[in-house]
Design a protein around this motif. Structure first.
Motif, PDB file in Angstrom:
ATOM      1  N   TYR A   1       0.901  -1.083  -0.155  1.00  0.00           N
ATOM      2  CA  TYR A   1      -0.230   0.296   0.179  1.00  0.00           C
ATOM      3  C   TYR A   1       0.562   0.924   0.163  1.00  0.00           C
ATOM      4  O   TYR A   1       1.076   1.721   1.100  1.00  0.00           O
ATOM      5  N   PHE A   2       0.891   1.926  -1.130  1.00  0.00           N
ATOM      6  CA  PHE A   2       1.650   3.409  -0.963  1.00  0.00           C
ATOM      7  C   PHE A   2       0.420   4.582  -0.901  1.00  0.00           C
ATOM      8  O   PHE A   2      -0.581   4.255  -1.288  1.00  0.00           O
ATOM      9  N   PRO A   3       0.754   5.671  -0.115  1.00  0.00           N
ATOM     10  CA  PRO A   3       0.595   6.777   0.203  1.00  0.00           C
ATOM     11  C   PRO A   3      -0.136   7.280  -1.461  1.00  0.00           C
ATOM     12  O   PRO A   3       0.975   7.975  -1.883  1.00  0.00           O
ATOM     13  N   VAL A   4      -1.410   8.345  -2.291  1.00  0.00           N
ATOM     14  CA  VAL A   4      -1.261   8.337  -3.323  1.00  0.00           C
ATOM     15  C   VAL A   4      -1.125   9.417  -3.048  1.00  0.00           C
ATOM     16  O   VAL A   4      -2.227  10.357  -1.828  1.00  0.00           O
ATOM     17  N   ARG A   5      -0.581  10.689  -3.117  1.00  0.00           N
ATOM     18  CA  ARG A   5      -0.173  12.242  -3.092  1.00  0.00           C
ATOM     19  C   ARG A   5      -0.948  13.910  -4.287  1.00  0.00           C
ATOM     20  O   ARG A   5       0.330  12.970  -5.518  1.00  0.00           O
TER      21      ARG A   5
ATOM     22  N   GLU B   1      -6.497  18.004  -4.653  1.00  0.00           N
ATOM     23  CA  GLU B   1      -7.500  16.745  -3.993  1.00  0.00           C
ATOM     24  C   GLU B   1      -8.341  16.550  -5.664  1.00  0.00           C
ATOM     25  O   GLU B   1      -9.219  15.616  -5.980  1.00  0.00           O
TER      26      GLU B   1
END
Length: 124
Positions: free
Chosen positions: A40-44, A48
């Motif tokens: 799981y990679f946070p999406v930056r 938004e």
């Protein structure tokens, strides 16, 4: 195979995306690793708003392309050092546009359950 004396490896994965890296657990003494591990990679995002439906086909895809491909490396774990066993690169955009799952081993694609018995591989 990293350990030629035993004829096995102790592989683990290093997965990189968007300047982030994660590592899987080590599977000890195997030549047919199955990781069954999710990363799981946070999406930056710079804004938004690009995640709204209005921008999914334009700004959102451009933003995701700018983050680069997913890099998957397979390494052999050894107490003294690690040895690279191989790597591949997967386009994130192709993953986002796909609605199916493909299972692969280090030797190639695995046939689906309806095509063949579990674990049987297609020629690479």
């Amino acid at each position: 195979i990293a350990d030629e004396e035993k004829g096995v490896s102790s592989p683990f994965l290093r997965v990189s995306w968007d300047n982030m890296m994660q590592t899987s657990f080590v599977l000890k003494n195997t030549i047919r690793p199955t990781f069954n591990h999710s990363f799981y990679f946070p999406v930056r995002f710079f804004n938004e708003k690009i995640t709204s439906r209005k921008y999914l086909e334009t700004a959102f895809l451009y933003e995701m392309k700018s983050k680069g491909d997913i890099q998957i490396q397979v390494w052999h774990h050894d107490d003294a050092s690690s040895t690279s066993l191989g790597f591949t690169t997967v386009s994130l955009v192709s993953v986002l546009q796909s609605n199916h799952e493909i299972k692969c081993t280090l030797r190639g694609r695995v046939k689906s359950g309806r095509d063949a018995a579990d674990g049987e591989e297609l020629d690479a």
